[in-house]
Design a protein around this motif. Structure first.
Motif, PDB file in Angstrom:
ATOM      1  N   VAL A 138       0.875  -1.181   0.000  1.00 27.54           N
ATOM      2  CA  VAL A 138       0.000   0.000   0.000  1.00 27.54           C
ATOM      3  C   VAL A 138       0.909   1.227   0.000  1.00 27.54           C
ATOM      4  O   VAL A 138       1.589   1.512   0.985  1.00 27.54           O
ATOM      5  N   SER A 139       0.940   1.920  -1.138  1.00 33.63           N
ATOM      6  CA  SER A 139       1.885   3.031  -1.303  1.00 33.63           C
ATOM      7  C   SER A 139       1.392   4.290  -0.599  1.00 33.63           C
ATOM      8  O   SER A 139       0.202   4.519  -0.467  1.00 33.63           O
ATOM      9  N   PHE A 140       2.348   5.122  -0.161  1.00 34.24           N
ATOM     10  CA  PHE A 140       2.010   6.422   0.422  1.00 34.24           C
ATOM     11  C   PHE A 140       1.910   7.493  -0.665  1.00 34.24           C
ATOM     12  O   PHE A 140       1.534   8.631  -0.392  1.00 34.24           O
ATOM     13  N   SER A 141       2.292   7.150  -1.899  1.00 33.30           N
ATOM     14  CA  SER A 141       2.400   8.188  -2.926  1.00 33.30           C
ATOM     15  C   SER A 141       1.027   8.695  -3.363  1.00 33.30           C
ATOM     16  O   SER A 141       0.056   7.953  -3.376  1.00 33.30           O
ATOM     17  N   GLU A 142       1.002   9.964  -3.728  1.00 29.95           N
ATOM     18  CA  GLU A 142      -0.261  10.594  -4.167  1.00 29.95           C
ATOM     19  C   GLU A 142      -0.417  10.473  -5.680  1.00 29.95           C
ATOM     20  O   GLU A 142      -1.504  10.584  -6.201  1.00 29.95           O
ATOM     21  N   ASN A 143       0.700  10.270  -6.379  1.00 33.04           N
ATOM     22  CA  ASN A 143       0.609  10.192  -7.844  1.00 33.04           C
ATOM     23  C   ASN A 143       1.576   9.153  -8.387  1.00 33.04           C
ATOM     24  O   ASN A 143       2.457   8.670  -7.681  1.00 33.04           O
ATOM     25  N   GLU A 144       1.399   8.849  -9.659  1.00 29.68           N
ATOM     26  CA  GLU A 144       2.157   7.761 -10.298  1.00 29.68           C
ATOM     27  C   GLU A 144       3.667   8.008 -10.294  1.00 29.68           C
ATOM     28  O   GLU A 144       4.452   7.081 -10.093  1.00 29.68           O
ATOM     29  N   GLU A 145       4.074   9.284 -10.448  1.00 35.24           N
ATOM     30  CA  GLU A 145       5.519   9.589 -10.556  1.00 35.24           C
ATOM     31  C   GLU A 145       6.295   9.174  -9.306  1.00 35.24           C
ATOM     32  O   GLU A 145       7.469   8.830  -9.373  1.00 35.24           O
ATOM     33  N   ASP A 146       5.632   9.227  -8.139  1.00 36.66           N
ATOM     34  CA  ASP A 146       6.355   8.987  -6.873  1.00 36.66           C
ATOM     35  C   ASP A 146       6.242   7.551  -6.355  1.00 36.66           C
ATOM     36  O   ASP A 146       6.750   7.254  -5.279  1.00 36.66           O
ATOM     37  N   ILE A 147       5.570   6.683  -7.093  1.00 38.51           N
ATOM     38  CA  ILE A 147       5.289   5.337  -6.551  1.00 38.51           C
ATOM     39  C   ILE A 147       6.568   4.585  -6.195  1.00 38.51           C
ATOM     40  O   ILE A 147       6.701   4.026  -5.099  1.00 38.51           O
ATOM     41  N   ILE A 148       7.540   4.589  -7.094  1.00 37.68           N
ATOM     42  CA  ILE A 148       8.766   3.804  -6.864  1.00 37.68           C
ATOM     43  C   ILE A 148       9.568   4.368  -5.697  1.00 37.68           C
ATOM     44  O   ILE A 148      10.085   3.620  -4.868  1.00 37.68           O
ATOM     45  N   SER A 149       9.641   5.696  -5.618  1.00 39.21           N
ATOM     46  CA  SER A 149      10.504   6.310  -4.596  1.00 39.21           C
ATOM     47  C   SER A 149       9.787   6.544  -3.266  1.00 39.21           C
ATOM     48  O   SER A 149      10.372   7.054  -2.323  1.00 39.21           O
ATOM     49  N   SER A 150       8.534   6.154  -3.181  1.00 45.80           N
ATOM     50  CA  SER A 150       7.767   6.411  -1.952  1.00 45.80           C
ATOM     51  C   SER A 150       7.830   5.208  -1.013  1.00 45.80           C
ATOM     52  O   SER A 150       7.803   4.058  -1.458  1.00 45.80           O
ATOM     53  N   HIS A 151       7.905   5.481   0.306  1.00 45.06           N
ATOM     54  CA  HIS A 151       7.855   4.356   1.243  1.00 45.06           C
ATOM     55  C   HIS A 151       6.405   3.904   1.406  1.00 45.06           C
ATOM     56  O   HIS A 151       5.484   4.554   0.915  1.00 45.06           O
ATOM     57  N   VAL A 152       6.208   2.773   2.043  1.00 46.07           N
ATOM     58  CA  VAL A 152       4.875   2.170   2.044  1.00 46.07           C
ATOM     59  C   VAL A 152       4.219   2.229   3.417  1.00 46.07           C
ATOM     60  O   VAL A 152       4.883   2.284   4.450  1.00 46.07           O
ATOM     61  N   ALA A 153       2.870   2.199   3.382  1.00 43.61           N
ATOM     62  CA  ALA A 153       2.086   2.234   4.619  1.00 43.61           C
ATOM     63  C   ALA A 153       1.979   0.837   5.217  1.00 43.61           C
ATOM     64  O   ALA A 153       1.836   0.670   6.428  1.00 43.61           O
ATOM     65  N   GLY A 154       2.064  -0.179   4.368  1.00 46.21           N
ATOM     66  CA  GLY A 154       1.928  -1.561   4.845  1.00 46.21           C
ATOM     67  C   GLY A 154       1.605  -2.483   3.682  1.00 46.21           C
ATOM     68  O   GLY A 154       1.772  -2.105   2.507  1.00 46.21           O
ATOM     69  N   PHE A 155       1.105  -3.668   4.000  1.00 47.31           N
ATOM     70  CA  PHE A 155       0.875  -4.682   2.974  1.00 47.31           C
ATOM     71  C   PHE A 155      -0.471  -5.367   3.166  1.00 47.31           C
ATOM     72  O   PHE A 155      -0.951  -5.518   4.293  1.00 47.31           O
ATOM     73  N   VAL A 156      -1.051  -5.787   2.031  1.00 53.23           N
ATOM     74  CA  VAL A 156      -2.272  -6.600   2.059  1.00 53.23           C
ATOM     75  C   VAL A 156      -2.025  -7.818   1.181  1.00 53.23           C
ATOM     76  O   VAL A 156      -1.093  -7.838   0.374  1.00 53.23           O
ATOM     77  N   CYS A 157      -2.870  -8.840   1.347  1.00 60.75           N
ATOM     78  CA  CYS A 157      -2.721 -10.053   0.531  1.00 60.75           C
ATOM     79  C   CYS A 157      -4.054 -10.311  -0.184  1.00 60.75           C
ATOM     80  O   CYS A 157      -5.123 -10.196   0.424  1.00 60.75           O
ATOM     81  N   VAL A 158      -3.969 -10.645  -1.468  1.00 62.55           N
ATOM     82  CA  VAL A 158      -5.179 -10.921  -2.250  1.00 62.55           C
ATOM     83  C   VAL A 158      -5.662 -12.335  -1.934  1.00 62.55           C
ATOM     84  O   VAL A 158      -5.003 -13.309  -2.286  1.00 62.55           O
ATOM     85  N   SER A 159      -6.815 -12.451  -1.260  1.00 57.21           N
ATOM     86  CA  SER A 159      -7.288 -13.801  -0.901  1.00 57.21           C
ATOM     87  C   SER A 159      -8.391 -14.297  -1.832  1.00 57.21           C
ATOM     88  O   SER A 159      -8.685 -15.490  -1.889  1.00 57.21           O
ATOM     89  N   MET A 160      -9.045 -13.359  -2.581  1.00 57.33           N
ATOM     90  CA  MET A 160     -10.070 -13.806  -3.541  1.00 57.33           C
ATOM     91  C   MET A 160     -10.304 -12.730  -4.598  1.00 57.33           C
ATOM     92  O   MET A 160     -10.206 -11.532  -4.313  1.00 57.33           O
ATOM     93  N   ILE A 161     -10.594 -13.192  -5.830  1.00 55.13           N
ATOM     94  CA  ILE A 161     -10.969 -12.268  -6.909  1.00 55.13           C
ATOM     95  C   ILE A 161     -12.308 -12.748  -7.460  1.00 55.13           C
ATOM     96  O   ILE A 161     -12.431 -13.916  -7.850  1.00 55.13           O
ATOM     97  N   ASP A 162     -13.293 -11.859  -7.484  1.00 55.98           N
ATOM     98  CA  ASP A 162     -14.615 -12.229  -8.019  1.00 55.98           C
ATOM     99  C   ASP A 162     -14.873 -11.363  -9.248  1.00 55.98           C
ATOM    100  O   ASP A 162     -15.211 -10.185  -9.124  1.00 55.98           O
ATOM    101  N   ASN A 163     -14.680 -11.964 -10.421  1.00 57.79           N
ATOM    102  CA  ASN A 163     -14.832 -11.197 -11.665  1.00 57.79           C
ATOM    103  C   ASN A 163     -16.272 -10.773 -11.908  1.00 57.79           C
ATOM    104  O   ASN A 163     -16.527  -9.696 -12.444  1.00 57.79           O
TER     105      ASN A 163
END
Length: 422
Positions: A366-391
């Motif tokens: 989960v990125s802290f960045s507000e826009n696409e340009e900063d995604i790589i250089s931004s630190h993260v708020a934490g992590f989630v795991c995908v447990s199900m996808i319902d198309n």
């Protein structure tokens, strides 16, 4: 309820001896008590008469400077007393760093920035822990930096991070994980994307240097950096880049003379390069043990440890509510580019993903960045795991350490996966 008696053994350790043991068997618990004298585990002092519990996977070394009596209750896979130990050498390294800290404190300058390097399974993480614990016991506040994406000592594997150390690590739980600074890399080794690795290491280095400027106590205490075991070819170049990014003063090389000599040749004169022996208690880990260890780290992120259980949340988000990115795009062949034009670095290009079944069980940062340009250089708020996808319903079910809503709707894909068996 088992009526089987627990094995109780008593060990009398002489001065500068070390009691080493391993617990490998699943569901096995081993209890350790200091009966008399003084002893420590990786630089953290044992409290007399307090019982410490160790479970499967524990590799423990109890060292005494003055002699002690230890009681061990339970079934260990290996247990022995070692008279030969490099602890005196590690202690001398701490003393040298402490002198540098005293100088820095006097002149209001930055304290030593030390980096531990060496191949896999030579005890880099252990020596890092010992040096941090000794520093804190001298009332210092060093910053611990972990660049080893394979195991993840500060956050989950696939990340690098920094943590200010304010108290010794607890014997069974490690360092307090309050307010770590974490950057997502998304792979369990630097090789798949060295360009990205270099960017996140430089970003972390800049942030750490900024933090040293604002906190006087931490500034003089300095930084201790743990690194991964990739030390050949581009891995060696990566070590040089990391040392440069953090402006290291001291590099401690564990158990490899060739690496030591290469660093003496390639590093500037003012950087002290020190060769250290590894402990006889260090054991090589197989690929399967490393993989299990990674799974365990991710499980602990969501569910905590036996002593400190956590209760994660599971909730749905709709496809349009989140943006999921992958870092790195396939390279365009030169024939597709206009004449004389070079492709941008495709390894750091962001690709917006459509939620699909391929994301199942993957970790998302989960990125802290507000826009696409900063995604790589931004630190993260934490992590989630995908447990199900319902198309059909266009929803993703996420396992998360905290309840809805997500701190941000920008998520970044990691190659690491977690099968939630709870």
């Amino acid at each position: 309820m088992s009526t089987e008696k627990k094995v109780i053994q008593e060990f009398v350790l002489e001065q500068d001896n070390e009691l080493r043991f391993e617990v490998e068997s699943k569901n096995e618990k081993v209890y350790l008590t200091l009966k008399s004298g003084l002893a420590e585990v990786f630089g953290t002092e044992l409290v007399k008469a307090k019982t410490y519990e160790f479970t499967s996977g524990a590799k423990v070394a109890v060292f005494t400077w003055h002699g002690c009596v230890i009681e061990v209750k339970g079934k260990t896979d290996v247990i022995y007393t070692a008279k030969e130990t490099p602890m005196v050498i590690y202690s001398n390294c701490h003393a040298a760093l402490e002198l540098m800290r005293m100088e820095a404190e006097k002149d209001n300058k930055r304290g030593p920035i030390a980096m531990l390097v060496g191949p896999c399974d030579v005890g880099k993480s252990t020596v890092t822990k010992i040096l941090l614990n000794y520093a804190v016991r001298m009332t210092r506040r060093p910053i611990f930096v972990d660049l080893d994406v394979g195991q993840g000592h500060i956050s989950i594997p696939g990340t690098i991070g920094a943590l200010m150390i304010e108290r010794p690590a607890s014997i069974d739980e490690g360092f307090s994980q309050e307010a770590p600074l974490v950057y997502n890399f998304g792979h369990k080794a630097p090789e798949p994307n060295t360009s990205l690795y270099q960017i996140v290491v430089s970003q972390l280095a800049n942030t750490v240097k900024e933090r040293l400027e604002v906190n006087k106590k931490t500034r003089s205490s300095g930084v201790i950096i743990n690194t991964g075991g990739w030390i050949k070819g581009s891995g060696y170049r990566q070590l040089l880049d990391s040392a440069k990014a953090f402006e290291v003063d001291v590099i401690m090389v564990l158990d490899q003379e060739r690496l030591y000599n290469e660093l003496v040749r390639d590093m500037p004169q003012f950087v002290k390069i020190i060769f250290l022996p590894k402990s006889g208690g260090v054991v090589e880990r197989s690929k399967s043990i490393r993989s299990e260890s990674r799974d365990q780290r991710i499980r602990e992120y969501f569910y905590g440890t036996p002593k400190n259980s956590l209760y994660p949340h599971s909730f749905e988000v709709k496809f349009p509510e989140v943006k999921i990115y992958k870092v790195g795009a396939p390279a365009l062949p030169d024939s597709c580019l206009p004449l004389g034009m070079k492709a941008d670095d495709h390894m750091t290009k962001l690709v917006l993903l459509t939620p699909n079944a391929g994301l199942l069980h993957h970790i998302l940062a989960v990125s802290f960045s507000e826009n696409e340009e900063d995604i790589i250089s931004s630190h993260v708020a934490g992590f989630v795991c995908v447990s199900m996808i319902d198309n059909e319903r266009q929803t993703i079910t996420l396992l998360s350490p905290q309840p809805k809503p997500l701190p941000n709707n920008i998520l970044v894909l990691s190659e690491l996966q977690f099968m939630d068996t709870h």
